[in-house]
Design an enzyme around this catalytic site. Structure first.
Site: not given
Lengths: 1073, 364
Positions: B225, B253-254, B337, B339
């Site tokens: 995010g 991440c966030l 990430h 993904e």
């Protein structure tokens, strides 16, 4: 590492040939540098004497020997290396290494193959095994069946369904490959494919799919990255070496890019590569469907391109990985702080364009397809496709100025030119736009992705808009900047705006445009290639220019402590790795003398464009416009134009006109040597003899001249309709025929006719002078008589059969010329000598093709001396003289006729060879045998076919034929030769000419491989017609049988095999002579 | 030559720099934080990545728009070619724009899409010079103006609760598999959900401040995010109590920063962040290096990793923290990430690791 590696043998790729060129000098040099850094002793085998890798200090030991299993084994026995690198010398090194491995020789001598294991290489080389392996991990390959006979191939094609492509296994860049739409076509092509390889693959055709490549690196810890991907502008069906290629890919979405990237990594991990590997794909333009089409488990042309495109030194890193390093343990060579485990982010594009030289060959088809014909390539860097493609089309050096504003194309059918790609197809796209074709229509004809076509259309539209203007001042700045951003040169602007053809007027217009543009502050900016798109600071010296910018990446010192060396541009026939060697040595000397070296060149296959080899590299055009940009920013001590071949040499006068400080011989002297009239007048004034010549503009004048001087004459037209530019004609009929069919004679297109001297020796004089005084020189002698281009001749140094008086005269004449032209730097004079009569043919005030050869044989670096002189240093005359050498060097040409379907493999006044080797022997015969073996000749064991031309040739060959007969060789001879041999008591079997359909026929014997040497000397100096001789020569090439077409060379070769057996040839390193 | 003519507009940076460009997006003036991304592919994915909320994005790759923009196809509540339902960047800055695009799945040009989504964009900018400036001076407030340079003020989006702006407002269920995953949406990219749905899972996507402790889940996922992680106090508070339990937790991440904060570590703002496809990370205690896709402006301080936790991945370029894991419990997170989308898929195996961990915990 189990065994400590202290000494490593590196195999080079030998002579430059189509499909295997300068890229392997670059990768080998990088590997040697990487090994040296680790304190490992290096031994290099490479007969290519003009390369940088075979220079002093690159490898610890150098053998100028053929890269064949026999010689490599001998070197292994002698040097006892711990390890061997097979993947830095192209397919030549790889095939040789595989053979040594399979024969157990590497094991026997306990030599470890470093890097990718042999098993893995074998898995990738056998296409059948490879497809099966990929199938196991769910990766798609083109449907393919292997065949070991033509019948099997036909069956396989039926199973797969036409159209199909056939490929011979284990060959260089697609030899013996081709598309077949019907069974008839297959039958036509299949026999030739089998002549290259016992295994032929029949595959589904994916014509029109996108062709994409990835360069993958993996270490022993299974860490894997893809350094670069590349997209072919030309769709599948055109060999990647024949395609315009762009990096990174332009039309792939993220999903497509990363899908293919992941597959590349999966393949490389499955195969077990340690080092570098190239994976090629076909990608459906209408879906995400793909096929793996090829994997190269070695450094390749593409990997050299990827290194230059990204700044990631693939070969250097691959060599480190072969020693056991992990990628994460190595640093990014550009930033010096970040990791080598990363994938470069480009903030620019590169476009590679092949350079063809098909006009040098008689009879060759100009169509490009699945096998390689190009002899070199260029790489253009910019920040838009338009900018890159226009730069690149200028760089290829075929007289084109970009995508538009070129000379009219010949009257051919546009549709045909678009449908059946030839070497000039991209220019036909411009013509199609001229005629109003839409992108869709061009796409349907070419299958080139509409994105690329839309970019080309942008260029075309800009040109259309520009046509309406009549002066540079009429353009608003935004439009002018748009033009420059789209890669328009000042020349293109001048030609479109002013529509003038006169050379001097155009030159003046260019100057006006330049001044106006600079006043409007429309100038290019120098940007760095830093591998990380500016994310991390990088002190890199690797630069290019773009108009898509508003600031320079570096600060210019402007302290007159830099020296600019202009490189050689694209490799082509007549200008190749020898000028890279010269340029690299010039750079080195510049640095040793305390100046900063600045290199300008755009050839990705070179060492000079390795950012590590100079203080600053401008990977950009060698045009007047760009060199002036660089000179203005650098404000250098001076510019060296004499070590990069003809391109910089030709710039000299134009640079002088802009007051650019040139180092060395003055531009006026260069011009005097280059200009036929001025040079001839100079020779006359010095009382130096030259062959009679005249520039003539009517057939009547030409005939009058030939009556005066007699036949044969050499005819050089300035306008060529078809075939080669130069020709020797022996009588009035041939002269008429040539002038009427092949050229045009007029005031506008005059013809130079010169007296051609038969049975005359040709001698090269390479030297360096300081203010007119010769400091060092070398004389070398052609084995062939004059009439064979000096680039195609076999040359011995020191000369063996030249009268002392001739040498004395040559030296005297050379001294006179050096003094008259006040030469400071390298130069070369070509002489003709017969019975001590010496004539000058030409003189070049620059480094020559033979300079690395004589420098290395004499062990006196002529370029180092020349560069010091050009920098104004005082140089002592070297002590060594060529008369004291106790050994002999022979330089032999490498031809690539097997790649050039239908080309007549004949030697003539126009150069046809693509590379060369230089080998050393204790005597002339040892040197000649080694060098001829190094360019692919084999000592015959079965039979020799002789069909020898003139009576003189027949006499020349008599003794060698006798030797062959005495040593139980089977001699086959065509009628004339057979009778002549018989009269002289030598037995031979009579064979029929190819057009006599009766057995035994020369063609049948060649096909049946009953012959393993063909000596075919053409009778007629000018006949280019398809003839029996042509059929024999071509068949020899197509069936891979050594061919000699010069009587003097043939007898030299046969004498050599008479004196030396393979085992007798000495295995001596360069430093042992 | 471009078929259309494009009006001039300006990019203005908080340090006073003004750069002229051609406006090819929506002709409005906006402010945001200027950041750069060095990826060479994936503009549709990047533009729809909620982590870019509030930012003016500079793409360093010079030729953008080449393959157009695909149709927004939706499959099982997920966007097939995008990472969320909208473009999230505030503005776009590029060098050369391909108004003529070509791709089999493209339905419109980049410019058309930006105008539809009311996002301003400039081309014709020396993005390399601009990137160097951001690298040297750091990410900073910036604005794109079509009229006077003072028509709008600079605004620092990091002062806003950006997560609240992009997070789902309601609970959404995906799939109907055996493994129940609570996914805390701080601005989740669709590909994270797609990656989890490849397994036998049911996913409950909940708002960022949703009290997931009420849910019955087998594994907890904290998404990526935008903005400063410290703004997500509610999520951190909920996470702290989840750390008392044994259900596996995976953050990206966030999500990684929030898990770290919940565990007691400290986060800080990077000078110009990591936004690229080529960030190398090394897994601790191994020789395994992975190439990762990243998009973050804040990072976890490696020195602040609390006891019982350890550094899991480290960036090979600048040695910043790229992941942490608990020494005994099934809690882990990555700054990068896995993904991808866009970017390299090297670390997709971490979703596998997460699912396997859940399965093992369920057996216990």
């Amino acid at each position: 590492m189990q065994k400590e590696i202290k000494k490593v043998l590196v195999l080079g790729s030998g002579a430059l040939k189509i499909g295997e060129a300068g890229e392997f000098d670059y990768s080998g040099s990088q590997a040697l540098k990487a090994l040296k850094e680790e304190g490992i002793k290096t031994v290099l085998i490479n007969p290519n004497i003009a390369t940088v890798q075979t220079s002093e200090g690159v490898a610890d030991r150098i053998y100028f020997l053929p890269v064949t299993p026999f010689f490599v084994e001998q070197v292994i026995k002698k040097e006892k290396p711990d390890g061997i690198l097979l993947s830095f010398g192209g397919q030549t090194a790889l095939n040789c290494g595989l053979e040594l491995f399979n024969n157990g020789i590497l094991d026997q001598h306990d030599v470890k193959v470093l890097g990718t294991p042999v098993r893995a290489i074998q898995e990738t080389e056998d296409r059948q095994l490879f497809s099966e392996m990929l199938d196991e991990i769910g990766i798609k390959t083109a449907r393919s069946l292997s065949a070991t006979s033509p019948e099997e191939a036909i069956q396989a094609a039926e199973k797969i369904g036409y159209p199909i492509i056939i490929r011979a296994a284990y060959t260089l860049g697609g030899q013996g490959s081709g598309f077949c739409h019907t069974q008839e076509e297959l039958i036509q092509k299949i026999h030739q494919a089998f002549s290259y390889s016992p295994q032929v693959l029949v595959e589904e055709s994916l014509r029109g799919w996108k062709e994409i490549e990835y360069e993958v690196v993996r270490d022993q810890y299974d860490n894997c990255i893809t350094v670069c991907n590349m997209e072919n502008f030309d769709p599948l069906g055109i060999h990647t070496g024949e395609s315009i290629v762009v990096a990174p890919s332009q039309t792939l979405t993220n999903r497509e890019y990363h899908k293919l990237r992941q597959i590349s990594i999966d393949i490389v991990k499955r195969v077990g590569i340690i080092g570098e590997c190239n994976v090629q794909y076909a990608l459906d333009p209408q879906s995400e469907d793909y096929r793996v089409i090829e994997v190269n488990a070695r450094l390749s042309r593409s990997s050299a391109l990827a290194s230059k495109a990204t700044g990631y030194p693939l070969a250097f890193v691959a060599a480190k990985l072969a020693l056991g390093y992990g990628l994460h343990e190595l640093k990014n060579d550009i930033t010096k702080t970040t990791s080598a485990f990363f994938e470069p982010a480009l903030d620019y594009l590169v476009v590679k364009i092949p350079r063809w030289d098909l006009s040098k060959f008689h009879g060759v088809s100009r169509e490009i397809g699945s096998s390689m014909k190009s002899v070199g390539e260029v790489m253009a860097i910019g920040r838009s496709f338009e900018e890159c493609i226009q730069k690149g089309l200028r760089m290829i050096g075929l007289g084109m100025h970009g995508f538009v504003a070129n000379h009219e194309l010949p009257e051919n059918k546009l549709e045909d030119e678009l449908n059946n790609p030839k070497d000039t197809r991209v220019f036909w796209i411009a013509k199609a736009f001229d005629q109003g074709w839409t992108i869709e229509e061009i796409y349907n004809a070419t299958k080139i992705d509409p994105w690329f076509l839309s970019k080309l259309k942008n260029i075309h539209q800009l040109k259309q808009k520009l046509i309406d203007f009549r002066s540079i001042e009429a353009l608003d700045n935004e439009f002018l900047l748009d033009l420059k951003k789209a890669g328009f040169s000042d020349f293109q602007l001048a030609r479109i705006l002013y529509d003038e053809d006169d050379h001097e007027t155009i030159e003046q217009r260019i100057r006006e445009i330049r001044i106006y543009r600079q006043a409007q502050q429309i100038v290019p900016y120098a940007k760095q290639i830093d591998t990380l798109a500016a994310e991390h600071p990088a002190l890199t010296n690797y630069l290019y220019f773009t108009y898509h910018g508003d600031s320079h990446d570096i600060i210019f010192e402007k302290d007159k402590r830099s020296v600019i060396v202009l490189g050689s541009g694209a490799y082509r026939i007549g200008s190749s790795v020898e000028f890279d060697w010269s340029a690299v040595n010039a750079i080195k000397t510049v640095e040793q003398s305390g100046y900063r070296s600045v290199m300008v060149n755009f050839n990705p296959e070179t060492v000079s464009t390795d950012y590590d080899s100079c203080n600053r590299l401008y990977f950009d055009e060698l045009s007047l416009e760009r060199v002036l940009d660089i000179v203005a920013l650098e404000d250098p001590k001076g510019v060296i134009v004499s070590t990069g071949g003809q391109i910089p040499n030709t710039l000299a006068m134009r640079l002088q006109a802009y007051n650019v400080p040139l180092l060395g011989t003055s531009a006026d002297s260069i011009d005097m040597a280059e200009n036929r009239h001025k040079f001839s007048a100079l020779l006359d004034s010095l009382n130096i003899d030259q062959p009679a010549w005249k520039e003539l503009s009517s057939i009547e004048d030409i005939e009058k001249f030939t009556t005066e001087v007699g036949f044969p004459v050499l005819v050089r037209p300035s306008y060529v309709l078809s075939g080669a530019a130069m020709n020797i004609v022996s009588n009035q009929k041939e002269l008429r025929h040539f002038l009427e069919l092949a050229t045009q004679v007029s005031k506008q297109y005059p013809v130079v006719v010169s007296k051609f001297l038969t049975d005359t020796k040709e001698i090269e004089f390479d030297a360096v002078a300081d203010r007119g005084e010769i400091i060092a020189y070398a004389l070398s002698e052609h084995i062939e008589f004059a009439g064979v281009h000096s680039g195609d001749a076999t040359i011995m140094f020191p000369p063996q059969k030249v009268y002392v008086e001739t040498i004395r005269r040559i030296k005297r004449i050379s001294r006179q010329i050096a003094q008259a032209l006040n030469i400071s730097g390298p130069f070369n004079i070509q002489f003709l000598a017969r019975d001590n009569n010496v004539k000058v043919i030409e003189c070049n005030l620059r480094a020559s093709r033979s300079l690395p050869f004589v420098s290395k044989i004499l062990k006196t670096n002529f370029i180092t001396i020349a560069t010091k002189i050009m920098l104004g240093e005082k140089v002592e005359k070297p002590f060594k003289s060529l008369f004291e050498l106790e050994y002999i060097g022979v330089k032999a040409p490498q031809f690539s006729f097997s790649r050039l379907s239908k080309a007549d493999p004949i030697l003539g006044v126009d150069m046809a060879s693509t590379g060369e080797v230089g080998c050393i022997g204790d005597d002339y015969y040892e040197a000649i045998l080694k060098s001829m073996l190094a360019v692919g000749f084999k000592i015959p064991e079965k039979g020799v076919l002789i069909s020898s031309g003139t009576m003189r040739d027949k006499i020349e060959l008599l003794n060698s034929a006798k030797w062959l007969a005495d040593h139980n060789f089977r001699i086959y001879a065509t009628r004339g030769s057979h009778l002549f041999l018989k009269e002289n008591g030598i037995a031979s079997s009579l064979v029929n000419w190819p057009d006599v359909k009766m057995y035994p026929n020369a063609l049948d014997l060649i096909k049946e491989k009953k012959i393993d040497l063909v000596i075919n000397i053409h009778k007629n100096l000018s006949s280019k017609e398809l003839s029996n001789d042509y059929t024999i020569r071509r068949a020899a090439v197509d069936f891979n049988i050594p061919l000699i077409s010069n009587a003097r060379l043939a007898s030299a070769f046969i004498y050599s095999i008479g004196i030396y057996k393979l085992e007798d040839l000495k295995i001596k390193a360069w430093d042992e002579y | 030559m471009k078929d259309q003519t494009y009006p001039d507009a300006k990019l203005v940076l908080a340090d006073g720099t003004q750069i002229r460009g051609k406006s090819f997006g929506y002709p409005s003036s906006i402010s945001g934080e200027i950041v750069f991304n060095t990826a060479m592919t994936g503009y549709p994915e990047s533009l729809t990545d909620p982590s870019y909320k509030g930012q003016i994005l500079v793409l360093t790759y010079p030729s953008i728009g080449n393959y157009g923009v695909p149709a927004d196809l939706i499959n099982d509540k997920l966007h097939l070619f995008f990472e969320s339902e909208h473009i999230h960047i505030s503005g776009l800055i590029i060098a050369d724009y391909s108004e003529d695009y070509n791709h089999w799945n493209a339905v419109k040009s980049l410019g058309e899409w930006l105008r539809e989504e009311k996002i301003p964009a400039l081309f014709g900018v020396d993005t390399r010079s601009l990137t160097k400036l951001i690298r040297e001076k750091g990410s900073m407030p910036a604005k794109i103006v079509h009229g006077s340079i003072d028509e709008i003020p600079f605004k620092d989006p990091n002062k806003r609760n950006l997560v609240d702006e992009v997070s789902t407002k309601e609970v959404i269920q995906y799939g109907s598999g055996k493994i129940k995953i609570a996914l805390v949406d701080c601005g989740v990219k669709n590909n994270i959900i797609r990656s989890l749905l490849k397994f036998d899972t049911t996913i409950l996507r909940v708002p960022w401040d949703y009290d997931f402790r009420m849910l019955d889940y087998d594994g907890l996922f904290i998404s990526n995010g935008p903005g400063n992680p410290e703004k997500c106090e509610a999520t951190i508070k909920h996470l702290q109590s989840a750390l008392e339990n044994e259900q596996p937790i995976f953050g990206i991440c966030l999500g990684h920063q929030l898990l770290s904060l919940a565990a007691g570590a400290i986060t800080y703002k990077l000078k110009f962040g990591h936004r690229s496809h080529n960030q190398p990370v090394l897994m601790h205690g191994t020789q395994k290096a992975y190439l990762t896709s990243q998009n973050h402006g804040y990072a976890v301080s490696e020195d602040s990793i609390p006891q019982k936790w350890e550094s899991w991945f480290t960036n090979l370029n600048d040695h910043t923290n790229e992941g942490i894991r608990h020494q005994t419990k099934p809690f882990f997170s990555t700054q990068f990430h896995p993904e991808a989308s866009s970017g390299p898929t090297d670390t997709a195996f971490l979703f596998n690791t997460f699912i396997q961990t859940i399965e093992q915990c369920k057996k216990k």
